[in-house]
Enzyme design. Structure first.
Site, PDB file in Angstrom:
ATOM      1  N   PHE A 128      63.337 -37.890 -28.679  1.00 12.90           N
ATOM      2  CA  PHE A 128      62.468 -37.238 -27.301  1.00 12.90           C
ATOM      3  C   PHE A 128      61.935 -38.395 -26.802  1.00 12.90           C
ATOM      4  CE2 PHE A 128      59.202 -35.147 -25.455  1.00 12.90           C
ATOM      5  CZ  PHE A 128      59.650 -33.886 -25.033  1.00 12.90           C
ATOM      6  N   ASP A 200      58.422 -37.556 -36.621  1.00 11.69           N
ATOM      7  CA  ASP A 200      57.862 -36.556 -35.878  1.00 11.69           C
ATOM      8  C   ASP A 200      58.305 -34.997 -36.256  1.00 11.69           C
ATOM      9  OD1 ASP A 200      57.515 -34.713 -33.770  1.00 11.69           O
ATOM     10  OD2 ASP A 200      57.822 -36.440 -32.233  1.00 11.69           O
ATOM     11  N   TYR A 225      52.309 -26.197 -29.896  1.00 12.95           N
ATOM     12  CA  TYR A 225      52.663 -25.006 -29.217  1.00 12.95           C
ATOM     13  C   TYR A 225      54.274 -24.613 -29.518  1.00 12.95           C
ATOM     14  CZ  TYR A 225      54.052 -29.256 -26.504  1.00 12.95           C
ATOM     15  OH  TYR A 225      54.660 -30.337 -26.075  1.00 12.95           O
ATOM     16  N   LYS A 226      54.850 -25.200 -30.419  1.00 12.91           N
ATOM     17  CA  LYS A 226      56.220 -24.762 -30.286  1.00 12.91           C
ATOM     18  C   LYS A 226      56.223 -23.740 -31.627  1.00 12.91           C
ATOM     19  CE  LYS A 226      57.922 -29.198 -28.524  1.00 12.91           C
ATOM     20  NZ  LYS A 226      58.356 -30.553 -28.912  1.00 12.91           N
ATOM     21  N   ARG A 374      70.347 -24.448 -24.923  1.00 15.60           N
ATOM     22  CA  ARG A 374      69.439 -24.560 -26.112  1.00 15.60           C
ATOM     23  C   ARG A 374      68.853 -23.357 -26.609  1.00 15.60           C
ATOM     24  NH1 ARG A 374      64.585 -28.830 -26.973  1.00 15.60           N
ATOM     25  NH2 ARG A 374      63.498 -27.153 -25.635  1.00 15.60           N
TER      26      ARG A 374
HETATM   27  C1  LIG Z   1      57.946 -31.366 -27.750  1.00 14.17           C
HETATM   28  C2  LIG Z   1      57.748 -32.646 -28.361  1.00 14.17           C
HETATM   29  C3  LIG Z   1      56.880 -33.712 -28.213  1.00 14.17           C
HETATM   30  C4  LIG Z   1      55.904 -33.289 -27.350  1.00 14.17           C
HETATM   31  O1  LIG Z   1      54.723 -34.339 -26.866  1.00 14.17           O
HETATM   32  P1  LIG Z   1      53.561 -33.675 -26.127  1.00 14.17           P
HETATM   33  O2  LIG Z   1      52.618 -34.962 -26.398  1.00 14.17           O
HETATM   34  O3  LIG Z   1      52.897 -32.738 -27.037  1.00 14.17           O
HETATM   35  O4  LIG Z   1      53.855 -33.074 -24.832  1.00 14.17           O
HETATM   36  C5  LIG Z   1      56.919 -34.937 -28.735  1.00 14.17           C
HETATM   37  N1  LIG Z   1      58.004 -35.335 -29.603  1.00 14.17           N
HETATM   38  C6  LIG Z   1      58.978 -34.643 -29.813  1.00 14.17           C
HETATM   39  C7  LIG Z   1      60.218 -34.765 -30.607  1.00 14.17           C
HETATM   40  C8  LIG Z   1      59.185 -33.104 -29.282  1.00 14.17           C
HETATM   41  O5  LIG Z   1      60.110 -32.453 -29.527  1.00 14.17           O
END
Ligand SMILES: *Cc1c(COP(=O)(O)O)cnc(C)c1O
Length: 415
Positions: A128, A200, A225-226, A374
């Site tokens: 990500f 992560d 939030y996921k 997705r």
């Molecule tokens: C959704 C996601 C994030 C989100 O980071 P924020 O700082 O909360 O916006 C980070 N890393 C991964 C792998 C994600 O899927």
């Protein structure tokens, strides 16, 4: 060839599903099949009740007294412990605060400072972006001679683990492909070379059983939030193994991470435990909502949840294969359960338009550039019959060519 999967069988799966009642814990819009809980979880009813209570009673009536009387000050730890249960962490190692990006910066800095003499951070190519950007940011602060990002493909991960590497930073479930990595094995291989490991958990916390302590993980971060359903922009969380807590430092040394914030000392003196990772004042409104949302998990067995998640995505893919029209979708997600998270990713040259046409028909999925459709499977509120209807609609959209309409090619800011 097995007998084809039909709606009757999927209804039977629903009848046997021990999590089916959990759907009632959520507010879901009518005529909607929500396959995007991996991006923004649906709203638990208790979230709305709590938000109302925090506004109508705690803030407006009890005002600043609420820091003590409603334990606002303890909320980062309270929320942290609820998440700890879901990710296999004993008490005192998880705290809720800030965003995943900011938390990653904190634990990455801590890990690098523990690894004097080593400069390489290994991560997956295609991780990500924010995770990679945070390493870039730390590199520009410390200098390339002290912090350098090395990206490797999944099949080269193990061979990249050498004595020169300081930190292995991995996302457990890939946000594009949905590939699940072997946390136990990779953590152990890294430790054999003296490498510290950061996981992560953005796409795994709340979606599958995780055993951070048992895997001997050093640091972890994740999203509120996921799959945890904490609401848009909910606070994130971080984990630091007890064995490191006395030795670590983190650079965002704000007053909330001080040993005694209300002594207002001139000099920073870190809190001894996980509280040292707090920076500023917690966002009480959104953290309260996350706190309430986590109660939905209080009686959920994570291996039962995982079984349902795999059964949902298995059913989806089986149904896709039963439609000739869907042969042009290429599955990117590994099908073996050991390598699959809680989502499916299909490549299609017009994946964006397909996704928009699905949304128009009430099936909410998302698109990830350049060509991925997705679909996330959230066992707490999805039914097997929803999977049937989602695939029927997808097949209809492809067969009829409906997705080729010009309106579905218009790109939105958020995809
Ligand atoms: C959704 C996601 C994030 C989100 O980071 P924020 O700082 O909360 O916006 C980070 N890393 C991964 C792998 C994600 O899927």
């Amino acid at each position: 060839m097995n007998t084809p999967l039909g709606i009757t069988q999927l209804e039977q799966f629903d009848a046997q599903d021990s999590l089916v009642a959990k759907r009632d814990a959520f507010v879901l819009p009518p005529n909607t099949i929500y396959l995007d809980g991996n991006s923004l979880g649906a709203m638990p009813k208790v979230a709305a009740t709590r938000a109302q209570d925090v506004l109508a009673t705690q803030w407006s009536q009890d005002l600043i007294k609420s820091w003590n009387s409603h334990s606002w000050i303890d909320l980062p730890g309270t929320v942290g412990e609820k998440i700890a249960r879901l990710i296999g962490a004993a008490p005192g190692q998880v705290i809720s605060c800030d965003s995943t990006s900011v938390n990653l910066f904190k634990v990455l800095s801590s890990a690098m400072l523990l690894q004097q003499g080593r400069k390489i951070v290994v991560s997956q190519a295609g991780n990500f972006p924010t995770d990679l950007y945070m390493v870039e940011g730390l590199s520009s602060l410390l200098g390339q001679q002290n912090c350098q990002l090395q990206l490797v493909d999944n099949n080269e991960l193990e061979s990249a683990l050498t004595e020169h590497v300081a930190v292995l930073m991995l996302t457990q479930v890939d946000f594009r492909s949905g590939r699940l990595l072997d946390m136990q094995r990779l953590t152990q291989l890294a430790h054999e070379k003296g490498i510290l490991v950061i996981w992560d958990l953005a796409h795994s916390a709340g979606a599958l059983p995780i055993e951070l302590d048992a895997c001997n993980v050093d640091f972890a971060v994740g999203c509120g939030y996921k799959y945890l359903n904490g609401g848009p922009g909910a606070p994130a969380f971080l984990y630091v193994a007890k064995r490191h807590q006395a030795d670590v430092v983190q650079p965002l040394s704000g007053w909330m991470g001080h040993k005694t914030p209300f002594s207002f000392d001139n000099k920073y003196d870190k809190a001894p435990g996980i509280e040292q990772y707090l920076t500023g004042t917690p966002a009480i409104l959104s953290m309260s909502v996350l706190d309430a949302a986590l109660d939905v998990f209080s009686d959920v067995d994570m291996s039962t949840l995982r079984q349902k998640s795999l059964a949902l995505s298995d059913s989806f893919h089986k149904l896709v294969k039963q439609h000739d029209a869907l042969a042009e979708l290429t599955l990117l997600t590994p099908l073996s359960a050991a390598e699959r998270g809680s989502q499916l990713a299909y490549q299609h040259p017009k994946a964006y338009a397909l996704c928009q046409a699905l949304i128009k028909r009430g099936v909410i999925a998302d698109f990830r550039a350049p060509d991925i459709l997705r679909l996330g499977f959230t066992p707490l509120y999805l039914r097997f019959r929803d999977i049937w209807h989602a695939v029927e609609i997808l097949a209809d959209i492809v067969q009829s060519g409906e997705y080729l309409k010009a309106e579905y090619a218009v790109k939105h800011k958020v995809t």
